[in-house]
Design an enzyme around this catalytic site. Structure first.
Site, PDB file in Angstrom:
ATOM      1  N   TYR A  46       6.336   4.141  13.912  1.00 28.33           N
ATOM      2  CA  TYR A  46       6.077   4.379  12.491  1.00 28.33           C
ATOM      3  C   TYR A  46       4.939   3.503  11.986  1.00 28.33           C
ATOM      4  O   TYR A  46       4.072   3.954  11.232  1.00 28.33           O
ATOM      5  CB  TYR A  46       7.348   4.125  11.653  1.00 28.33           C
ATOM      6  N   SER A 128       4.898  -1.663  -2.399  1.00 33.40           N
ATOM      7  CA  SER A 128       4.951  -0.206  -2.307  1.00 33.40           C
ATOM      8  C   SER A 128       6.090   0.364  -3.147  1.00 33.40           C
ATOM      9  O   SER A 128       7.170  -0.213  -3.212  1.00 33.40           O
ATOM     10  CB  SER A 128       5.169   0.176  -0.841  1.00 33.40           C
ATOM     11  N   GLN A 150       2.222  -0.644  -6.367  1.00 40.31           N
ATOM     12  CA  GLN A 150       1.635   0.608  -5.865  1.00 40.31           C
ATOM     13  C   GLN A 150       2.534   1.767  -6.236  1.00 40.31           C
ATOM     14  O   GLN A 150       3.714   1.784  -5.898  1.00 40.31           O
ATOM     15  CB  GLN A 150       1.460   0.544  -4.345  1.00 40.31           C
ATOM     16  N   TYR A 152       3.599   5.608  -5.835  1.00 41.97           N
ATOM     17  CA  TYR A 152       3.605   6.990  -5.368  1.00 41.97           C
ATOM     18  C   TYR A 152       4.108   7.755  -6.578  1.00 41.97           C
ATOM     19  O   TYR A 152       5.238   7.548  -7.018  1.00 41.97           O
ATOM     20  CB  TYR A 152       4.545   7.171  -4.171  1.00 41.97           C
ATOM     21  N   SER A 282     -10.218   3.948   1.217  1.00 43.32           N
ATOM     22  CA  SER A 282      -9.146   3.854   2.210  1.00 43.32           C
ATOM     23  C   SER A 282      -8.833   5.237   2.745  1.00 43.32           C
ATOM     24  O   SER A 282      -8.885   6.222   2.003  1.00 43.32           O
ATOM     25  CB  SER A 282      -7.891   3.306   1.505  1.00 43.32           C
ATOM     26  N   HIS A 284      -5.845   5.367   4.356  1.00 49.60           N
ATOM     27  CA  HIS A 284      -4.434   5.092   4.632  1.00 49.60           C
ATOM     28  C   HIS A 284      -4.250   4.603   6.076  1.00 49.60           C
ATOM     29  O   HIS A 284      -3.264   4.907   6.738  1.00 49.60           O
ATOM     30  CB  HIS A 284      -3.605   6.362   4.379  1.00 49.60           C
ATOM     31  N   ILE A 318      -9.083  -3.306   8.865  1.00 48.93           N
ATOM     32  CA  ILE A 318      -9.333  -4.762   8.816  1.00 48.93           C
ATOM     33  C   ILE A 318      -8.362  -5.466   9.769  1.00 48.93           C
ATOM     34  O   ILE A 318      -7.140  -5.351   9.644  1.00 48.93           O
ATOM     35  CB  ILE A 318      -9.128  -5.311   7.378  1.00 48.93           C
TER      36      ILE A 318
HETATM   37  C1  LIG Z   1       3.850   1.317   8.117  1.00 48.66           C
HETATM   38  C2  LIG Z   1       2.897   1.612   6.999  1.00 48.66           C
HETATM   39  C3  LIG Z   1       3.420   1.953   5.765  1.00 48.66           C
HETATM   40  C4  LIG Z   1       2.558   2.187   4.700  1.00 48.66           C
HETATM   41  N1  LIG Z   1       3.081   2.452   3.466  1.00 48.66           N
HETATM   42  C5  LIG Z   1       2.258   2.636   2.425  1.00 48.66           C
HETATM   43  C6  LIG Z   1       2.786   2.812   1.119  1.00 48.66           C
HETATM   44  O1  LIG Z   1       3.980   2.792   0.929  1.00 48.66           O
HETATM   45  N2  LIG Z   1       1.918   2.998   0.104  1.00 48.66           N
HETATM   46  C7  LIG Z   1       0.548   3.011   0.292  1.00 48.66           C
HETATM   47  O2  LIG Z   1      -0.212   3.181  -0.656  1.00 48.66           O
HETATM   48  N3  LIG Z   1       0.028   2.823   1.519  1.00 48.66           N
HETATM   49  C8  LIG Z   1       0.844   2.616   2.569  1.00 48.66           C
HETATM   50  N4  LIG Z   1       0.309   2.372   3.802  1.00 48.66           N
HETATM   51  C9  LIG Z   1      -1.149   2.288   3.954  1.00 48.66           C
HETATM   52  C10 LIG Z   1      -1.642   0.860   3.677  1.00 48.66           C
HETATM   53  O3  LIG Z   1      -1.526   0.513   2.327  1.00 48.66           O
HETATM   54  C11 LIG Z   1      -3.114   0.691   4.049  1.00 48.66           C
HETATM   55  O4  LIG Z   1      -3.890   1.677   3.393  1.00 48.66           O
HETATM   56  C12 LIG Z   1      -3.360   0.791   5.542  1.00 48.66           C
HETATM   57  O5  LIG Z   1      -2.315   0.214   6.283  1.00 48.66           O
HETATM   58  C13 LIG Z   1      -4.670   0.071   5.840  1.00 48.66           C
HETATM   59  O6  LIG Z   1      -5.022   0.209   7.160  1.00 48.66           O
HETATM   60  P1  LIG Z   1      -4.708  -0.869   8.300  1.00 48.66           P
HETATM   61  O7  LIG Z   1      -3.268  -0.716   8.636  1.00 48.66           O
HETATM   62  O8  LIG Z   1      -5.632  -0.427   9.348  1.00 48.66           O
HETATM   63  O9  LIG Z   1      -5.018  -2.255   7.728  1.00 48.66           O
HETATM   64  C14 LIG Z   1       1.155   2.114   4.881  1.00 48.66           C
HETATM   65  C15 LIG Z   1       0.648   1.771   6.133  1.00 48.66           C
HETATM   66  C16 LIG Z   1       1.496   1.501   7.174  1.00 48.66           C
HETATM   67  C17 LIG Z   1       0.909   1.075   8.485  1.00 48.66           C
END
Ligand SMILES: Cc1cc2nc3c(=O)[nH]c(=O)nc-3n(C[C@H](O)[C@H](O)[C@H](O)COP(=O)(O)O)c2cc1C
Length: 389
Positions: A46, A128, A150, A152, A282, A284, A318
């Protein structure tokens, strides 16, 4: 005198004189592999997994890797100050912890441990909506340290309104609205295991504790958890939302609003026109659209479009201090880090998250100094060259 994050390096060498070495690698790119070895396949899949064949996650790393720093010499770098002002908040360094949901799948102390680590290091924590801990509890764990919420954006406007009111009351100063997830991307590592924590009521704490959400249930959550999960699934995201809907957020949130998931300059301009305060460039972390542009490749065009009107933040890929330097050189005012701190949490709880923050900022401080800068303000496009792909 501002804190010199680079001093961590002396601390490590000095501790080494008594035989101690860091519990986790100081090259943070190694954390993923360690996590793969030590945590269960569901949670690791995940966190580490991404959309499709992983091409966007790879493009994120590649877009940063292709940019190379051109260091300068004989500049005064003895006294350095990493602090920046972002969204009107004074930050010790251009870094925040990205919103990462369902952290209880990697560690029982989950979001509270990550939030405490951020607070201890003075770095903002972005909680989150999909956290495994209610926002009030996380806020309490942080004292009055900097925190952003954050969103949703739920389908039910009463729940959205309630989230915003609760976040405000719990001391979250900025709102980060994630708009790249109106539905979940195609994520084979989760699909192959049919692993989705939300369906087991994990990552739903803000919803299950919310009066407006609960008002929509026939029975209390404890009496019919499945119905509560289904109610959550039905409202979690809203693919019908469009730009005019942002007026609702402006009306119900009086602090800064940042739109997360921006990759196209026209969307950044639309965010500015809608009265937003910032964007997070981003994708994500490559978890939504396979085949998408690497986030660092999208960054310069967004900065060019709105850099004089909006705060531009960056995430996706990053992993190291020099990555932070590169993102700033491409025009970001600060970066968010995602997976590395989730790995740190899984491997060593709060201490693991602090390790990630301290290593990132020590390496960034050194990169800054060794490239001829004493503050982030002087970093610019002239510090980079781009290798051909
Ligand atoms: C396990 C996981 C859960 C995430 N959950 C959210 C979330 O709940 N809300 C959100 O805006 N982004 C979520 N993200 C995205 C992160 O905020 C972020 O954009 C992303 O991890 C950045 O990339 P990186 O993992 O390469 O640093 C999630 C990322 C991961 C890896």
């Amino acid at each position: 005198m501002a804190k010199h994050w680079a001093d961590l390096q002396y601390e490590i060498y000095l501790n080494g004189m008594t035989g101690a070495v860091p519990r986790l690698p100081t090259d943070l790119t190694r954390l993923e592999e360690l996590t793969e070895q030590r945590l269960g396949p569901g949670p690791v899949g995940y966190v580490a997994g991404s959309a499709g064949d992983g091409s966007t996650a790879r493009a994120n790393r590649d877009a940063l890797r292709r940019r190379r720093i051109v260091p300068r010499i004989l500049r005064e770098v003895h006294e350095r100050d990493l602090s920046v002002e972002v969204l009107g908040r004074a930050l010790p360094a251009p870094l925040a912890l990205a919103p990462v949901g369902v952290l209880s799948i990697v560690h029982p102390d989950a979001e509270c441990a990550a939030a405490r680590a951020a607070a201890a290091q003075g770095v903002p924590y972005i909680l989150s909506s999909a956290s495994s801990t209610p926002m009030e509890q996380v806020a309490e764990a942080m004292g009055d340290a900097e925190r952003w919420f954050q969103l949703y954006w739920p389908k039910d406007p009463e729940v959205a309104r309630s989230f915003l009111n609760r976040a405000k009351a719990a001391g979250f100063s900025a709102l980060v609205v994630t708009l790249d997830t109106p539905m979940l991307g195609w994520r084979p590592r989760d699909l192959d295991r049919a692993y989705l924590p939300f369906l087991h009521g994990v990552g739903t704490a803000n919803y299950f504790s919310d009066p407006a959400f609960r008002a929509g249930l026939a029975k209390p959550v404890q009496e019919d958890p499945n119905a509560a999960v289904m109610h959550f699934v039905g409202m979690f995201a809203d693919p019908a939302k469009t730009w005019p809907d942002l007026a609702f957020l402006r009306e119900h949130w009086d602090g800064p609003i940042v739109l997360k998931g921006i990759l196209h300059p026209d969307d950044a301009r639309a965010a500015a026109d809608a009265g937003m305060d910032g964007v997070v460039v981003s994708n994500h972390g490559g978890r939504q659209v396979a085949g998408a542009i690497g986030a660092a490749d999208a960054l310069p065009r967004v900065v060019e479009a709105v850099g004089d009107r909006l705060t531009v933040l960056f995430d996706s890929g990053i992993r190291t201090g020099d990555d932070i330097f590169k993102a700033l050189a491409l025009g970001a005012q600060a970066v968010l880090v995602g997976r590395p701190y989730a790995y740190g949490l899984g491997l060593d709880g709060q201490a693991g998250v602090e390790h990630v923050i301290r290593c990132l900022l020590a390496e960034f401080d050194l990169t800054l100094a060794l490239s001829g800068h004493a503050t982030p303000a002087t970093i610019g496009p002239a510090d980079l060259i781009e290798e051909s792909a």
